[in-house]
Design a protein around this motif. Structure first.
Motif, PDB file in Angstrom:
ATOM      1  N   PRO B  34      -6.478-117.803 -59.864  1.00 53.76           N
ATOM      2  CA  PRO B  34      -5.725-117.575 -61.106  1.00 53.76           C
ATOM      3  C   PRO B  34      -6.569-117.831 -62.343  1.00 53.76           C
ATOM      4  CG  PRO B  34      -5.113-119.691 -60.161  1.00 53.76           C
ATOM      5  CD  PRO B  34      -6.029-119.020 -59.154  1.00 53.76           C
ATOM      6  N   LEU B  35      -6.156-117.231 -63.454  1.00 55.62           N
ATOM      7  CA  LEU B  35      -6.770-117.526 -64.751  1.00 55.62           C
ATOM      8  C   LEU B  35      -6.387-118.960 -65.126  1.00 55.62           C
ATOM      9  CD1 LEU B  35      -5.793-114.218 -66.639  1.00 55.62           C
ATOM     10  CD2 LEU B  35      -8.059-114.817 -65.740  1.00 55.62           C
ATOM     11  N   LEU B  36      -7.312-119.678 -65.729  1.00 60.82           N
ATOM     12  CA  LEU B  36      -7.019-121.054 -66.128  1.00 60.82           C
ATOM     13  C   LEU B  36      -6.962-121.173 -67.652  1.00 60.82           C
ATOM     14  CD1 LEU B  36      -9.285-123.298 -63.819  1.00 60.82           C
ATOM     15  CD2 LEU B  36      -6.951-122.433 -63.395  1.00 60.82           C
ATOM     16  N   ASN B  37      -6.077-122.035 -68.099  1.00 60.50           N
ATOM     17  CA  ASN B  37      -6.016-122.391 -69.507  1.00 60.50           C
ATOM     18  C   ASN B  37      -7.206-123.305 -69.810  1.00 60.50           C
ATOM     19  OD1 ASN B  37      -5.516-123.800 -71.943  1.00 60.50           O
ATOM     20  ND2 ASN B  37      -3.292-123.455 -71.730  1.00 60.50           N
ATOM     21  N   GLU B  48       2.243-118.495 -71.599  1.00 56.88           N
ATOM     22  CA  GLU B  48       0.967-118.626 -72.315  1.00 56.88           C
ATOM     23  C   GLU B  48       0.288-117.259 -72.477  1.00 56.88           C
ATOM     24  OE1 GLU B  48      -0.292-123.170 -70.906  1.00 56.88           O
ATOM     25  OE2 GLU B  48      -0.933-121.435 -69.733  1.00 56.88           O
ATOM     26  N   LEU B  49       0.259-116.517 -71.385  1.00 51.94           N
ATOM     27  CA  LEU B  49      -0.403-115.214 -71.438  1.00 51.94           C
ATOM     28  C   LEU B  49       0.346-114.239 -72.354  1.00 51.94           C
ATOM     29  CD1 LEU B  49      -1.388-114.794 -67.669  1.00 51.94           C
ATOM     30  CD2 LEU B  49      -2.947-115.186 -69.591  1.00 51.94           C
ATOM     31  N   GLY B  50       1.665-114.453 -72.455  1.00 50.63           N
ATOM     32  CA  GLY B  50       2.505-113.570 -73.275  1.00 50.63           C
ATOM     33  C   GLY B  50       2.205-113.620 -74.768  1.00 50.63           C
ATOM     34  N   HIS B  51       1.487-114.663 -75.204  1.00 51.35           N
ATOM     35  CA  HIS B  51       1.097-114.689 -76.607  1.00 51.35           C
ATOM     36  C   HIS B  51      -0.009-113.676 -76.899  1.00 51.35           C
ATOM     37  CE1 HIS B  51       3.621-118.090 -77.308  1.00 51.35           C
ATOM     38  NE2 HIS B  51       2.974-118.842 -76.418  1.00 51.35           N
ATOM     39  N   VAL B  52      -0.761-113.383 -75.856  1.00 52.04           N
ATOM     40  CA  VAL B  52      -1.913-112.487 -76.021  1.00 52.04           C
ATOM     41  C   VAL B  52      -1.610-111.078 -75.515  1.00 52.04           C
ATOM     42  CG1 VAL B  52      -4.348-112.131 -75.417  1.00 52.04           C
ATOM     43  CG2 VAL B  52      -3.496-114.452 -75.812  1.00 52.04           C
TER      44      VAL B  52
END
Lengths: 456, 456
Positions: B34-37, B48-52
């Motif tokens: 997975p992508l990490l913060n 989190e991803l939805g902001h971008v």
């Protein structure tokens, strides 16, 4: 089959591709006037033409009788690499215009030369190779024809010498580079490699060249080197013959779906694309089987059909080529420097000129900002960035579709989309920046270029 | 049907075009990491991803389970404007090489963006529009992705802001002009319009920019303007999903003619084309139904798979994006200025990285003069001027076909021809002039760029 079932793009099967070119001259009651020898004023003989052109191409040039000319298997195989070209139903354009018209276009830009020019280039290169020649020479202005010829020669292993108008050579280094990638020699014209080039440079060392001068250099190069002939990408009967592959494919595809166009539109410079697209439809009309409305679209800045005269004229400004009877602005005519794109030849194919003269075809001229407005609209709606030349046809197709919206008529419109604009972005930039302007020659300017017509 | 009957170009009927994208992750026993913060070191949540990114694209990004994701009708209609793309049997190439191998290529260049990028651009623009957004932002280097996105947004009437690496903006004015023609705003990066751009310019007013910097600007622009989201043209899972349309079409066409490839080859930069092409074939292999040899081809000057490490790394040099686990050279890696064309990203798609890590795919690196030799050979024989990126795959396809000539094996080779080289003629010119050189990073250089890897 109902119209509902028509796909966005109609591709013929390979087995349905044309096996012969269609020679519209065979169906013309009045044949196009013959080329004349400028020295004698007599029709050029096959022998005379044979010094400049390949033998088989001379035969095709002079053949007003055979309706079909078989396409050699090698050329058919080459065609299979980039043909059949799609006949596209412009559903998106129709929807955005809100027109009841049904719009189709035959798209010839899906090959690296970026235009229909390859259809004749491979044929001309093939016959040169078949005659045992070493190579061919030609001129190119914007570079589409030169690129197409370089591709054909690269494929056949034939030497290809291209004289490229110097200002184009300098402004379009990428066109030059494509030709080099295909193995062609590209020389900026005028050059020191020919007598005529040296003479022109002596008179004006700073000249940026012209198409007429490049033709003269290419012809001199071909006629002074053993094993070379000159080839030309438009105007000639042989070129329209080869380009009939566009129209024959198109008609086959339309027949397959039971579609009959009411209006057929094409841009016209020297006439090769328009002549090729309309030929089988024109043939039907000449034989009294069906009638169509044909519209040739030319730039207002180079209006050979709409404002020219129907007369014998020189094919090149250097006056080394035979005389052709055509609609012409005079071989001394040069379009304004503001004119973007091609369609800048002073004359028009003798075949199309004769058809137009007889009232079998209409002609319209359009100004270039209107052309680029149509080009941008089309690019956004149909996803293809069109060549400026092709966009002349788009302009009139859109105009006709808008008329249908107003009258409610459900006309079927077919136009030729000859190529893509990937190498014309300098012109698009001028349009995007709002600095493109329109130029229309004055009557006085045309009178002065008509004065360059020969007295036959 | 026997192989004899295979045409030069196989076009699917519209009714045979894919109605769903294939999600190879569903068949992967080990899912891509997975992508990490970067702040928390925890997997990024949808929120989190939805902001971008757009919501639907976030869902696709995180979806490791659904094997098929239906393609919305609007996207399918757009696909019909330039798809199906042809699956070409390279008869001419086979003949010139004198190989018993059978060579096929899936050609994605017949659209104005000039590459496969449009397949994902229209999907991403569609979901943005569907979410009621005003527009999208992105970065572009060479310009293929920016052009594709501009086309998609122009069609849907969505605002499109492209940050174009400054040196590219200046060197490739024509790419910029195509984007403008489709209505996009193109800003040279770094620019004064973003905080990060101003900061970079303050440090180095003369900088010519980098992809990493352009990404940072595009992300900042999207996250600081109401109604905008950021979109990316490669690397991400969602992009590989959209690009599966290439592989699904390809497999349908091959199945129709009973052709089974032995070797499947694609160039790999961020991995979108290769991932899309191989996905349905890889799926068969993962499910144990059939086996294939997959070869990723990358430039020797940017060898993420062949010389990189498999680790979590920043996706951008500005370090504003999530961390991805992938084969990477370190986000500080910048290819030599001598490197022509794309394929210059420091990392590789997490999906492909995982497959490669498990030994399900091979990788080769090739030097650029060898790539351009293959490009020129291919152009002359098959008539298509290939993009430098695509020519990496051509190089290895030719190498494999030559091996078959030596061994007599009749292997079936399939490769992805992702695009055309019409906007890459500066690189061709260097090759034609004999001034192109090869650069391979030293071990020391790689060690120093590995030092930019984060400690997770």
């Amino acid at each position: 089959m109902t119209e509902n079932k028509i796909p966005y793009k109609i591709y013929l099967e390979e087995s349905e591709m044309p096996t012969a070119w269609y020679n519209v001259r065979a169906d013309m009651p009045t044949k196009p006037a013959p080329l004349l020898n400028p020295a004698t004023g007599e029709p050029c003989t096959a022998e005379e033409l044979g010094h400049v052109f390949c033998d088989e191409l001379v035969a095709q040039e002079l053949d007003n009788d055979n309706r079909y000319i078989p396409i050699p298997q090698e050329i058919r195989d080459f065609y299979k690499m980039y043909r059949p070209s799609p006949l596209v139903r412009a559903y998106c354009l129709e929807e955005k215009l809100g027109t009841p018209a049904k719009i189709y276009y035959k798209f010839e830009g899906n090959n690296t030369s970026g235009s229909h020019k390859l259809n004749s280039a491979i044929a001309q290169a093939y016959y040169a190779k078949n005659q045992g020649l070493r190579g061919v020479t030609t001129e190119t202005g914007a570079g589409q024809w030169g690129t197409a010829l370089a591709m054909a020669c690269g494929y056949l292993g034939l030497d290809c010498k291209v004289y490229m108008v110097k200002c184009s050579y300098e402004q379009k280094p990428f066109r030059r580079e494509v030709m080099r990638t295909y193995g062609a020699t590209v020389t900026p014209s005028p050059s020191m490699t020919t007598e005529v080039g040296r003479r022109i440079l002596a008179l004006d060392p700073q000249t940026t060249g012209s198409l007429g001068c490049a033709i003269s250099e290419a012809v001199e190069d071909a006629t002074t080197h053993e094993g070379y002939r000159y080839v030309l990408g438009s105007v000639l009967n042989q070129v329209l013959l080869h380009q009939s592959v566009i129209g024959v494919e198109c008609k086959t595809a339309m027949d397959k779906y039971g579609v009959v166009p009411d209006i057929i539109i094409g841009c016209a410079g020297g006439g090769s694309n328009l002549g090729g697209l309309i030929s089988p439809f024109m043939g039907e009309m000449l034989r009294g089987e069906r009638s169509y409305q044909f519209i040739a679209v030319e730039p207002a800045s180079c209006p050979s059909l709409t404002r020219g005269v129907f007369a014998y004229d020189y094919c090149d400004t250097g006056k080394v080529c035979p005389l052709a009877k055509m609609y012409t602005l005079g071989s001394g005519f040069i379009p304004s420097a503001n004119h973007a794109g091609g369609l800048r030849y002073h004359g028009m194919s003798p075949v199309l000129s004769e058809l137009y003269h007889e009232g079998l075809m209409e002609a319209r001229s359009v100004e270039q900002t209107k052309v680029f407005e149509a080009a941008e609209y089309f690019a956004r709606v149909e996803g293809i960035l069109p060549a400026p030349e092709s966009s002349h046809a788009i302009r009139v197709a859109i105009d006709e579709a808008i008329k249908c919206r107003e009258t409610g008529e459900e006309k079927t419109i077919l136009f030729g989309l000859t190529g893509t604009g990937y190498f014309d972005l300098y012109a698009y930039q001028k349009f995007n920046d709002g600095v493109m302007d329109d130029y229309v020659p004055t009557d006085e300017e045309l009178q002065s270029s008509f004065a360059t017509l020969p007295r036959v």
